[in-house]
Design an enzyme around this catalytic site. Structure first.
Site, short mmCIF file in Angstrom:
data_model
loop_
_atom_site.label_atom_id
_atom_site.label_comp_id
_atom_site.label_asym_id
_atom_site.label_seq_id
_atom_site.Cartn_x
_atom_site.Cartn_y
_atom_site.Cartn_z
N ASP A 1 32.49 -29.06 20.12
CA ASP A 1 31.98 -28.84 18.78
C ASP A 1 31.84 -27.36 18.46
O ASP A 1 31.50 -26.56 19.33
CB ASP A 1 30.60 -29.50 18.67
CG ASP A 1 30.48 -30.37 17.43
OD1 ASP A 1 31.26 -30.15 16.50
OD2 ASP A 1 29.62 -31.26 17.41
N ASP A 2 32.09 -27.04 17.18
CA ASP A 2 31.72 -25.73 16.63
C ASP A 2 32.35 -24.55 17.37
O ASP A 2 31.68 -23.56 17.65
CB ASP A 2 30.19 -25.56 16.65
CG ASP A 2 29.57 -26.08 15.36
OD1 ASP A 2 30.30 -26.70 14.59
OD2 ASP A 2 28.37 -25.87 15.16
N CYS B 1 32.09 -31.72 10.49
CA CYS B 1 32.17 -32.49 11.73
C CYS B 1 32.73 -33.90 11.56
O CYS B 1 33.77 -34.23 12.12
CB CYS B 1 30.77 -32.55 12.34
SG CYS B 1 30.75 -33.26 13.99
#
Length: 496
Positions: A55-56, A86
């Protein structure tokens, strides 16, 4: 069996038993599995595939590719997400479709994130269902979709089709005190590092799966740790690292959003010290995670155009993501420039597994031809779509009442990352003739942003009033076509 390892937004995980970084142990484990070429020409045996999704992470701020990275991963791509948020982005990975075709708009149930509508439609046609039909042993562990496991989304008893082993996080990113759906049964976890730290648990359970699997059939593993997403709870032994690290001050850091959509014009500039302190603290906590990963990326949007820390904008710092591949039969130390999208992961995995792609309803295209040119003929896409539906609250944020309703994700000093009319569609052209981005906003301003990424890589100047009108017309026509494309028509690049 041949094995391929794909890492999107790449990271590493702590090793079995906790207490140490598994940056090397995981590499060793997976390298030991790589025994043949990608769909080896000399072998009819199907390929084992591992996808690590984190993630991210971004590429634009700080970079991901280095000689050391390419020692571990054979191949790195110039890759993009077709939407920066997301749940829509993860839905695109699973389905191989643009958001306008899987209809997941944001991270809420009302935005179709893990909703019953999603489950009855796109989820039932996601790539794991095809692997399951080919007798792949499939394993998932980690973060799935933001609303997964909620009561309105079928609770923990819902197991998406195609998965043999299912260890999915309920809700959004957590590292302690979370709930898992383990093959449809609720499993609660507390705050013990040895027993509960989610990054460790994901790896440990994948190792058990590999120990117990049948050698008679191929396997597909999807590991989805929440790192480096907030709340940035690093393992105890790394929480005190990098005390002096600050967010990078280059590029578009602390620059005014001049000639940009109103949401980028609203942050105060220069940034107040309180905002800079906030993002430096967030960046430092994230770096504690990245100490595990051997190579380093940085936090998305740490002060770019004076914004805090989210990923919801059209700029390169939000849509450029790392994608690295390791596998036998793939030439080492390559950085391929032809753009690859997150909607390409699903068709590529199915292509490797031997699925006839003409039988699947996907907008993306396989990049197997780029990884192993001797096995496939392929064409590089000259342009692609980026689209996003803005997310706002119907009432005013109590901490920022002066902004009124319609905004969301308001961080320190009333700087909001999102709004209802932060709804845009962009065509990104990236080939030898044109390196540009053209974006239209769905709002009362009918705002347009245009950037020449060759002369202005940080997208500081909106050149909509300077660019040749014929170029604008070409980009507009490409955008109109892509916004309504489905399956094959999303890969039709005959228009100049």
């Amino acid at each position: 069996m041949a094995d391929l390892r794909i890492r999107a937004g790449a990271t590493r995980s702590p090793q079995r038993g906790g207490g140490h970084s598994a940056a090397l142990s995981l590499v060793t484990l997976l390298s030991a599995l790589l025994t043949c070429g990608v769909r080896c020409a000399e072998s009819d045996k199907p390929s084992n595939i591992i996808l690590v999704l984190v993630d991210d992470q971004d590429v634009q701020i700080g970079g991901m590719v280095s000689e050391f990275t390419l020692e571990i991963y054979n191949l790195s791509f110039v890759s993009f997400t077709v939407t920066p948020l997301c749940c829509p982005s993860r839905s695109s990975i699973l389905t191989g479709r643009y958001p306008h075709n899987h209809e997941v708009r944001n991270n809420s149930l009302n935005g179709n994130c893990s909703s019953l509508q999603w489950q009855k439609g796109p989820e039932a046609e996601a790539f794991p269902t095809y692997l399951n039909k080919l007798k792949y042993q499939t394993f998932f562990s980690g973060k799935y979709l933001n609303q997964y496991g909620s009561k309105a989304a079928g609770s923990v008893g819902h197991i998406p089709p195609g998965w043999d082993q299912w260890h999915a996080l309920v809700g959004n990113s957590q590292y302690y005190n979370y709930t898992l759906s383990v093959n449809g049964k609720e499993e609660k976890h507390g705050d013990s590092y040895e027993d509960d730290y989610l990054t460790d648990l994901i790896l440990n359970r994948s190792l058990h799966f590999l120990d117990d699997r049948s050698p008679q059939h191929p396997f597909f593993l999807m590991l989805s740790p929440p790192a480096c997403h907030s709340p940035w709870t690093a393992a105890p032994q790394y929480q005190k690292e990098f005390k002096d690290v600050q967010a990078p001050r280059d590029g578009s850091f602390n620059k005014p959003g001049k000639d940009k959509h109103w949401l980028l014009r609203q942050p105060p500039n220069p940034m107040p010290n309180s905002s800079i302190t906030f993002l430096d603290n967030a960046y430092r906590k994230r770096y504690n995670f990245l100490f595990l990963f051997i190579f380093f990326s940085v936090l998305a949007v740490p002060g770019q155009f004076s914004l805090p820390i989210d990923k919801r904008q059209l700029y390169e710092f939000d849509i450029r993501i790392p994608l690295m591949v390791r596998g036998p039969g793939i030439k080492a130390k390559q950085v391929l420039q032809a753009p690859v999208l997150n909607i390409d992961l699903a068709p590529t995995i199915l292509d490797i597994a031997g699925v006839n792609l003409s039988s699947v309803n996907m907008d993306g295209q396989s990049f197997l031809a780029q990884m192993a040119p001797s096995l496939r003929n392929g064409t590089a896409r000259p342009y692609f779509l980026v689209e996003y539906t803005g997310e706002g609250q119907p009432t005013s944020d109590p901490t920022c009442p002066k902004l009124g309703p319609g905004v969301s994700q308001c961080f320190p000093d009333c700087v909001c990352e999102d709004a209802y009319n932060n709804t845009y569609a962009c065509v990104r052209s990236l080939d030898s003739k044109m390196n540009m981005q053209y974006c239209e906003f769905a709002d009362s301003e009918s705002f347009v942003e245009v950037y020449n990424l060759t002369s202005d890589p940080h997208q500081l100047e909106n050149i909509v009033k300077k660019v040749d009108p014929s170029i604008l017309q070409i980009m507009n026509q490409r955008l109109i076509k892509l916004q309504s494309c489905v399956s094959d028509s999303c890969r039709d690049y005959k228009q100049k």
